[in-house]
Design a protein around this motif. Structure first.
Motif, PDB file in Angstrom:
ATOM      1  N   ILE A 210       0.815  -1.210   0.000  1.00 25.75           N
ATOM      2  CA  ILE A 210       0.000   0.000   0.000  1.00 25.75           C
ATOM      3  C   ILE A 210       0.853   1.267   0.000  1.00 25.75           C
ATOM      4  O   ILE A 210       0.527   2.226  -0.728  1.00 25.75           O
ATOM      5  N   PRO A 211       1.952   1.348   0.757  1.00 20.46           N
ATOM      6  CA  PRO A 211       2.778   2.564   0.654  1.00 20.46           C
ATOM      7  C   PRO A 211       3.278   2.828  -0.757  1.00 20.46           C
ATOM      8  O   PRO A 211       3.333   3.992  -1.199  1.00 20.46           O
ATOM      9  N   GLN A 212       3.617   1.770  -1.497  1.00 19.69           N
ATOM     10  CA  GLN A 212       4.055   1.952  -2.877  1.00 19.69           C
ATOM     11  C   GLN A 212       2.886   2.422  -3.748  1.00 19.69           C
ATOM     12  O   GLN A 212       3.049   3.287  -4.620  1.00 19.69           O
ATOM     13  N   LEU A 213       1.696   1.866  -3.509  1.00 22.58           N
ATOM     14  CA  LEU A 213       0.508   2.292  -4.253  1.00 22.58           C
ATOM     15  C   LEU A 213       0.233   3.770  -4.031  1.00 22.58           C
ATOM     16  O   LEU A 213      -0.032   4.521  -4.992  1.00 22.58           O
ATOM     17  N   ILE A 216       2.781   5.890  -5.885  1.00 20.13           N
ATOM     18  CA  ILE A 216       2.501   5.944  -7.323  1.00 20.13           C
ATOM     19  C   ILE A 216       1.419   6.982  -7.613  1.00 20.13           C
ATOM     20  O   ILE A 216       1.534   7.794  -8.542  1.00 20.13           O
ATOM     21  N   ALA A 217       0.369   6.959  -6.803  1.00 20.01           N
ATOM     22  CA  ALA A 217      -0.720   7.911  -7.000  1.00 20.01           C
ATOM     23  C   ALA A 217      -0.249   9.349  -6.756  1.00 20.01           C
ATOM     24  O   ALA A 217      -0.600  10.268  -7.511  1.00 20.01           O
ATOM     25  N   LYS A 218       0.566   9.532  -5.730  1.00 19.04           N
ATOM     26  CA  LYS A 218       1.067  10.873  -5.428  1.00 19.04           C
ATOM     27  C   LYS A 218       1.948  11.403  -6.554  1.00 19.04           C
ATOM     28  O   LYS A 218       1.854  12.587  -6.928  1.00 19.04           O
ATOM     29  N   ALA A 219       2.809  10.536  -7.097  1.00 17.54           N
ATOM     30  CA  ALA A 219       3.693  10.963  -8.183  1.00 17.54           C
ATOM     31  C   ALA A 219       2.903  11.353  -9.425  1.00 17.54           C
ATOM     32  O   ALA A 219       3.364  12.174 -10.233  1.00 17.54           O
ATOM     33  N   ALA A 220       1.724  10.776  -9.583  1.00 13.99           N
ATOM     34  CA  ALA A 220       0.877  11.093 -10.742  1.00 13.99           C
ATOM     35  C   ALA A 220      -0.130  12.201 -10.435  1.00 13.99           C
ATOM     36  O   ALA A 220      -1.033  12.450 -11.241  1.00 13.99           O
ATOM     37  N   ASN A 221       0.034  12.837  -9.257  1.00 17.20           N
ATOM     38  CA  ASN A 221      -0.910  13.890  -8.829  1.00 17.20           C
ATOM     39  C   ASN A 221      -2.347  13.372  -8.800  1.00 17.20           C
ATOM     40  O   ASN A 221      -3.288  14.087  -9.163  1.00 17.20           O
ATOM     41  N   SER A 222      -2.494  12.120  -8.382  1.00 18.85           N
ATOM     42  CA  SER A 222      -3.811  11.490  -8.320  1.00 18.85           C
ATOM     43  C   SER A 222      -4.133  11.177  -6.862  1.00 18.85           C
ATOM     44  O   SER A 222      -3.368  10.490  -6.180  1.00 18.85           O
ATOM     45  N   VAL A 223      -5.249  11.694  -6.389  1.00 16.82           N
ATOM     46  CA  VAL A 223      -5.637  11.518  -4.993  1.00 16.82           C
ATOM     47  C   VAL A 223      -6.475  10.252  -4.843  1.00 16.82           C
ATOM     48  O   VAL A 223      -7.389  10.004  -5.634  1.00 16.82           O
ATOM     49  N   LEU A 224      -6.157   9.449  -3.821  1.00 11.72           N
ATOM     50  CA  LEU A 224      -6.954   8.269  -3.494  1.00 11.72           C
ATOM     51  C   LEU A 224      -7.785   8.589  -2.255  1.00 11.72           C
ATOM     52  O   LEU A 224      -7.254   8.815  -1.168  1.00 11.72           O
TER      53      LEU A 224
END
Length: 379
Positions: A210-213, A216-224
């Motif tokens: 989950i930390p890697q997931l 990945i989302a943060k690097a793509a400027n995508s909020v989960l």
């Protein structure tokens, strides 16, 4: 001659009239008794029939238009329609809940109860109908049961040391406690304290911690923020994501164990729906969909295709689909499932395969696939 014409004409007219009346009387006496007056058709049924007729007419017009607009290379060439064959096939399916008619005995048993009393202890009967595509309406005139000795407090931590047995009605289960389930199979997920390490470690390329997931989302400027876990068992993935302030709802079924109750006892939201049902979520509202152990090669291919397209429906633009240890035969992954997944047109963020090394995997030549796919931001 003119003198006799009048009476003869009158006689002829009288004979014709008499014959007509005789034939009418004879035909009326030979007619079968009138059928009983038909009962009025309910408005709901008429509405459904109109909907079905309108759908069939729409498809017929669409097929005719597509066929007439398709150029033919010669007079002997068969003109092909661009409408997918599965669309034409499944347009013949009946309306919602009509599959209940295929299981009248189960439905009759389910609806046989005493009004204004406690509902029967037969939630497994409703589940049997749901798994067969019949989603019966809730019983309207009986009271749902509660556990005989409900607990006075519930854990706020989604990873408590144990789950309270008093939060479950155990009548239909062989085991009568969570300890019994843990002794039977410690991998079922009913011991939350043992589940806390899941989704956090990296042992091979097939793992996505989950930390890697989140990175990945943060690097793509995508909020989960919101997620859906399909076939999530006791809700461990949702529990772990809750600690990261991500709200995840879990689809699960009570197959021989109280999975739904376990999810709820952890302070999470269970969705009691099978894999073939449309997700009870609005279009484009979740940031992440995870497909766990339940989504694998045992699902019929057409059902799996519909499932993936419903995943696409609920995912927002830029959201992620995570296939977590999806397994299939190696040859089928290349020829069947990879092309099926590719139809979505998602960007491959991660695509890792490896041998399924347990006895069943080695026997059937199975492989695992872990894939993280991102839906296009716009279409």
């Amino acid at each position: 001659m003119g003198f006799n014409m009048g009476p003869n004409l009158l006689l002829l007219m009288a004979m014709v009239a008499t014959n007509i009346l005789s034939l009418y009387h004879l035909s009326s006496t030979l007619q079968s008794p009138k059928p009983p007056t038909p009962q009025p058709v309910p408005d709901q049924l008429l509405h459904q029939l109109h909907t079905i007729r309108a759908t069939i007419n729409h498809l017929t017009r669409l097929q005719h238009t597509t066929t007439s607009n398709t150029p033919a290379t010669s007079t002997t060439t068969t003109i092909k329609t661009s409408i997918p064959s599965d669309l034409l096939l499944y347009s013949q399916l009946s309306t919602i809940a009509s599959s209940c008619q295929n299981h009248p005995d189960l439905l009759h048993k389910y609806m046989s109860y005493t009004p204004f009393a406690l509902c029967p202890l037969d939630s497994d009967l409703a589940e049997s109908l749901i798994l067969r595509g019949c989603h019966p309406l809730p019983r309207r005139r009986c009271f749902s049961r509660t556990p005989p000795k409900p607990t006075s407090s519930l854990p706020e931590n989604p990873f408590p040391s144990s789950l309270p047995d008093s939060g479950v009605i155990w009548n239909k289960y062989t085991c009568k406690s969570f300890d019994c389930l843990n002794r039977f199979n410690p991998n079922l997920g009913f011991h939350p304290a043992h589940e806390i390490t899941k989704f956090m470690s990296y042992k091979s390329e097939l793992d996505l911690p989950i930390p890697q997931l989140l990175q990945i989302a943060k690097a793509a400027n995508s909020v989960l923020r919101l997620g859906l876990d399909i076939g999530g068992g006791t809700g461990t993935f949702a529990a772990r994501m809750k600690l990261y302030n991500v709200t995840v709802v879990t689809t699960t079924m009570n197959l021989a164990a109280p999975y739904d109750e376990a999810v709820a006892l952890r302070g999470l939201v269970p969705l009691h729906v099978p894999l073939q049902q449309r997700f009870p979520l609005f279009d484009g509202v979740v940031d992440l969909v995870r497909c766990g152990h339940a989504v694998n090669r045992w699902i019929p291919l057409t059902v799996m295709e519909f499932l993936f397209y419903d995943v696409d429906r609920v995912l927002r633009g830029g959201g992620y689909l995570w296939l977590d240890h999806f397994f299939s035969k190696g040859v089928d992954l290349d020829k069947v499932y990879a092309p099926l997944i590719g139809k979505l047109g998602y960007r491959k963020v991660k695509w890792a395969t490896g041998l399924k090394t347990d006895t069943g995997g080695l026997k059937n030549g199975e492989v695992y696939l872990t894939a993280l796919l991102q839906k296009p931001v716009s279409r």
